[in-house]
Design a protein around this motif. Structure first.
Motif, PDB file in Angstrom:
ATOM      1  N   PHE A 159       5.021   1.417   4.706  1.00  0.00           N
ATOM      2  CA  PHE A 159       5.460   0.397   3.753  1.00  0.00           C
ATOM      3  C   PHE A 159       6.633   0.866   2.889  1.00  0.00           C
ATOM      4  N   PRO A 188       0.841  -1.206   0.000  1.00  0.00           N
ATOM      5  CA  PRO A 188       0.000   0.000   0.000  1.00  0.00           C
ATOM      6  C   PRO A 188       0.873   1.251   0.000  1.00  0.00           C
ATOM      7  N   LYS A 243      -7.841   3.587   3.909  1.00  0.00           N
ATOM      8  CA  LYS A 243      -7.361   2.660   4.933  1.00  0.00           C
ATOM      9  C   LYS A 243      -5.923   2.299   4.615  1.00  0.00           C
ATOM     10  N   LEU A 244      -5.251   1.819   5.649  1.00  0.00           N
ATOM     11  CA  LEU A 244      -3.859   1.425   5.462  1.00  0.00           C
ATOM     12  C   LEU A 244      -3.778   0.345   4.380  1.00  0.00           C
ATOM     13  N   VAL A 245      -4.529  -0.722   4.582  1.00  0.00           N
ATOM     14  CA  VAL A 245      -4.657  -1.742   3.546  1.00  0.00           C
ATOM     15  C   VAL A 245      -6.132  -1.724   3.146  1.00  0.00           C
ATOM     16  N   PRO A 246      -6.419  -1.203   1.953  1.00  0.00           N
ATOM     17  CA  PRO A 246      -7.825  -0.964   1.597  1.00  0.00           C
ATOM     18  C   PRO A 246      -8.501  -2.256   1.114  1.00  0.00           C
ATOM     19  N   GLN A 275     -17.101  -4.517   5.578  1.00  0.00           N
ATOM     20  CA  GLN A 275     -17.172  -3.826   4.303  1.00  0.00           C
ATOM     21  C   GLN A 275     -17.053  -4.774   3.131  1.00  0.00           C
ATOM     22  N   ASP A 279       0.832   3.701   2.113  1.00  0.00           N
ATOM     23  CA  ASP A 279       1.145   4.238   3.431  1.00  0.00           C
ATOM     24  C   ASP A 279       2.658   4.261   3.668  1.00  0.00           C
ATOM     25  N   TRP A 289      -6.969  -1.394  -5.865  1.00  0.00           N
ATOM     26  CA  TRP A 289      -7.554  -1.547  -4.529  1.00  0.00           C
ATOM     27  C   TRP A 289      -9.066  -1.404  -4.589  1.00  0.00           C
ATOM     28  N   TRP A 295      -6.165 -10.416  -3.875  1.00  0.00           N
ATOM     29  CA  TRP A 295      -6.368  -9.014  -4.240  1.00  0.00           C
ATOM     30  C   TRP A 295      -5.081  -8.224  -4.156  1.00  0.00           C
TER      31      TRP A 295
END
Lengths: 538, 538
Positions: A151, A146, B531-534, A282, A148, A193, A241
């Motif tokens: 990472f 990701p 999100k951090l990991v979506p 979600q 962020d 994503w 994913w």
């Protein structure tokens, strides 16, 4: 070891990530044809009831690499470090001169606290082996990066980042911007994503995509080894994913090839509170919408098709250089994907779409000829891989540690007593919203599956169990966990749970051989005039 | 931590070896007066139902030092190494500036395989800490040195060997020849290994015997620490065999003070096969003879009396220098000794003479005043000591590792929900003759005690359970394990066994705090745009 057969020389342990068992044509998918994986099945044994011991990457993989249940190796969730005391595939094989390498993903997390406490030099070979859970990282590609900043280091150090940049795929995060994103009409980057973009082709060329890159490196490694023995863990990140595939795989399948979701009618849904909590996630809400499924599932299928094509290339290579004849080949996955079944997304629940994994094993030896192309319905587990490798390679096991069982007797048509139930575990302590909704403390969030020939029993800390009759209800639509008519079945399975818990290997610092040797030497309790430690002598 | 009390400054953790709970006057022995231990009981709380988690030294002690059940720390028998991942008392205390020292015995066994595999320098401070299970070995004295050459190095390196030699006690094995042997009429050495010699005075002078020597070093340590905080594990080897005491302790008691053995009439004996196998042991056969009991038990009593006298000296010293007022003091034992009860010798069976231990705790703080001199009947365990120390010292615990519970609320008169059953374990895999007689494989030799308010249930791998009604049969003479009338009681306790097994802490590489922090940060499953990991975003 099963017998005195000549051992195989190499082991190829192929793992996909998040690949459902029923999304392969040999496992019955009506539209997704996977001729190369089917070719392996035709040349080996296909296990129709293989279960992973943990339904997310970290726990499942650590079970695969240690041959032990999640409750034993303790990696209850992703990014939980493996205890330093655990021995892995590499620890078992390397002392016997077998190079044990990784190409792809392990999801291993360094045990930094323990390294520091024991003052193990973080740059030492031992630290690297621990950090890589025993593999030589010929190519590590964990694949999820990701944007962020936490990472940044990992992404910048990743070989695939360098590979893409060397080919001109630029940017801060080429993994995301090229391999896991599509292009909008104005050329803008549309992130993989977001599942709404799943139908787009990835911006990377197919020959530079993760699945091809990983296969390339596997072939490099095998070439490099020549006639030296090896064990290779070829561990694809796909079809995990982000759900986005390079052309032409993004467009091979359409909505008409999407099999319907398996769902109880709303009024028939199990009211189990953990199941209800996960349905609120979600990913579950999104996958419960047809719009999402019809956009994502064709891409999921395309990603699998790409893996199958690459495996075709790999198998051809093995057949051309003789490795097909001296290599034990295993094909499996770390866990499945609900894809909207049971109104769930992801894989964090112990129903078949998540816990069921493909498992195909080809033993090249003549002793396995009689079973080639057959389907074995016995209950096998991910932890069986490591004992199978040791058995095939003619190496000693470690009865005081290994909880899986060698599949070699099954591959050779032996009638073996086999396990009566398979186990899988999941711990939702890490899922804060679900845990809070359920009001469970952090150490009371365990789910345990006991799957016997006919039944699936799911035990929960502090909550009622679930029960499914897999003969009459293979899709697990009718939860019998609270039905008084099935009290005896639940009791029986609670007994299995106790038996399993009691049987976990909890004496890992001393071998059975050492215990026996000691017992023979000391003969405690026997009357002898001279003893090493003269206990109870008059 | 229980509350916001000012913490105590020091911890004195006194442990005897093989001391039965009922061989102290405060626990009811009619002839053996132990006024100093009784004085501690009068100043603290005496627990009448304390249980060790393992009935031999190694397992019991590792439970004490880790705060974890035997099935968790894995030291199933003596001389089994503790996994390097286990944290011990010293690991918890030392980072907070509390010197944590050992004077006496731990029975720790170096985990050489793991040290070698991880390339930890065997001469490094980390290796020493691991080898000493976290203690600073101010004085290590494990105390059992047979003549066999495999003990040569250990014996020659032992401080007590050097101490004796410095005083002129010569020979290859002064521990044996002087401290653990008597003299014959012609001056010949009569070994304390042989119970026929138990009535003789040891050849060593009392002031140089193990119990005095150990006490001396404890006083040295406490003096040396002055006003600096400390935790001292004062761990006496006695009254463990060899059963031989220095004058005058060899002759303080006679046959008339030996309480009768507790034994079912031969026709009433439980026919449980494990019990039957242990009754065939040399020490059991010998202790079933009156000649042996009447010669050994008076010496066993004398050895306890000597410990009590030394504790009187130690307590006087603590009272004279103020340490009595800022030190939490615990007195206990690692396990008991059958001494012929139930036709058994030694301690390798889960009946009261072996699993019951004395446990006296004195908290010096005013909050404990209301309970001084009281007896607490709740089911407490050896693993409770470490959490109690942390609580008293005001230090954080480790909820993901510790399986014991702080006793501080009990010492302060709080009405606490408490455990409903105590657990103890024994593994006879190491007892080759018994295992062979029973025909059990090496990993099917576990015995587990579940002791509830009223009942004791003993579970066995592959064999029927035993059951005792401790209200109506406190001496455990009537085995109800096969009686159909008690099926429901057995079922209830099997349920406790399952609950306990399921509750073992199996996620030791990540703390609850870290899990919670992660959960709060990532909020998996919740719908958020960024999100951090979506995961699962449309």
């Amino acid at each position: 070891m099963s017998n005195s057969l000549p051992p195989v020389r190499n082991v190829l342990y192929i793992m996909c990530d998040q690949l459902r068992r029923d999304y392969l044509s040999c496992y019955g998918h009506p539209h997704l044809h996977t001729p190369n994986i089917d070719r392996l099945a035709a040349a080996g044994v296909r296990f129709s009831r293989a279960y992973t011991q943990g339904t997310i990457c970290g726990p499942s993989r650590m079970s695969a690499y240690t041959g032990r249940y999640v409750s034993s190796h303790q990696v209850a969730w992703n990014a939980v470090p493996l205890p330093l005391e655990e021995l892995t595939l590499g620890d078992y094989l390397r002392p016997h001169g077998i190079r044990t390498a990784l190409v792809g993903k392990t999801h291993a997390t360094p045990n930094l606290d323990a390294l520091q406490r024991l003052a193990i030099d973080p740059d030492s070979p031992q630290a690297e082996a621990l950090n890589e859970v025993g593999f030589e990282p010929y190519l590590r590609h964990d694949g999820i990066y990701p944007d962020d900043p936490i990472f940044d280091d990992k992404r910048d150090a990743a070989p695939y980042t360098h590979y893409l940049r060397s080919l001109g795929y630029d940017g801060l995060n080429p993994w995301h911007d090229w391999a896991n994103a599509g292009a909008g009409e104005q050329g803008q980057i549309l992130s993989g994503w977001k599942m709404r973009n799943a139908h787009l082709p990835a911006r990377v060329a197919e020959e530079h995509s993760e699945t091809v890159y990983t296969t390339d490196r596997a072939i490099d490694f095998i070439n490099e080894q020549g006639e030296q023995p090896w064990c290779l863990h070829l561990s694809y990140i796909k079809p995990h994913w982000p759900y986005i595939a390079p052309a032409p795989y993004h467009a091979l399948y359409g909505p008409e090839q999407v099999i319907p979701a398996v769902r109880a009618a709303p009024g028939q849904l199990s009211d189990h509170p953990v199941y209800a909590a996960f349905r609120q996630h979600q990913e579950s809400l999104n996958f419960s919408r047809d719009e999402v499924r019809l956009n994502v599932v064709p891409t999921y299928m395309g990603l699998i098709k790409q893996v199958d094509d690459q495996l075709g290339r790999l198998f051809d290579f093995l057949q051309s250089n003789g490795r097909w004849d001296d290599t034990l080949i295993v094909f499996t996955s770390d866990h499945g994907d609900f894809l909207g079944d049971h109104y769930l997304g992801e894989k964090e629940f112990l129903l078949e779409p998540a816990v069921g994994v493909p498992l195909i094993v080809r033993d090249p030896r003549a002793a396995a000829d009689s079973r080639r192309g057959s389907v074995d319905e016995r209950l096998v587990e991910t932890i069986d891989a490591l004992p199978t490798f040791l058995d095939a390679l003619g190496l000693p096991g470690a009865e005081h540690r290994l909880e899986g069982r060698s599949l070699i007797p099954l591959l050779h048509g032996a009638t073996a007593d086999w396990r009566r139930y398979a186990i899988s575990e999941y711990d939702y302590a890490f899922q804060a919203p679900a845990r809070e909704r359920l009001g469970q403390p952090i150490d009371r969030c365990r789910m345990t599956m006991v799957r016997s020939e006919r039944w699936k029993y799911l035990a929960y800390d502090g909550l009622r169990p679930q029960l499914f009759d897999l003969h009459n209800d293979p899709q697990e639509l009718h939860d019998l966990g609270a039905d008084p008519a099935y009290a005896a079945v639940r009791e029986e399975h609670l007994g299995y749970l106790l038996e399993w818990l009691r049987g976990l290997k909890r004496r890992t610092t001393i071998s059975h051989e050492e215990i026996d040797l000691r017992g023979q030497r000391f003969r405690y309790g026997e009357p002898e005039s001279e003893k090493l430690v003269p206990i109870g002598v008059w």
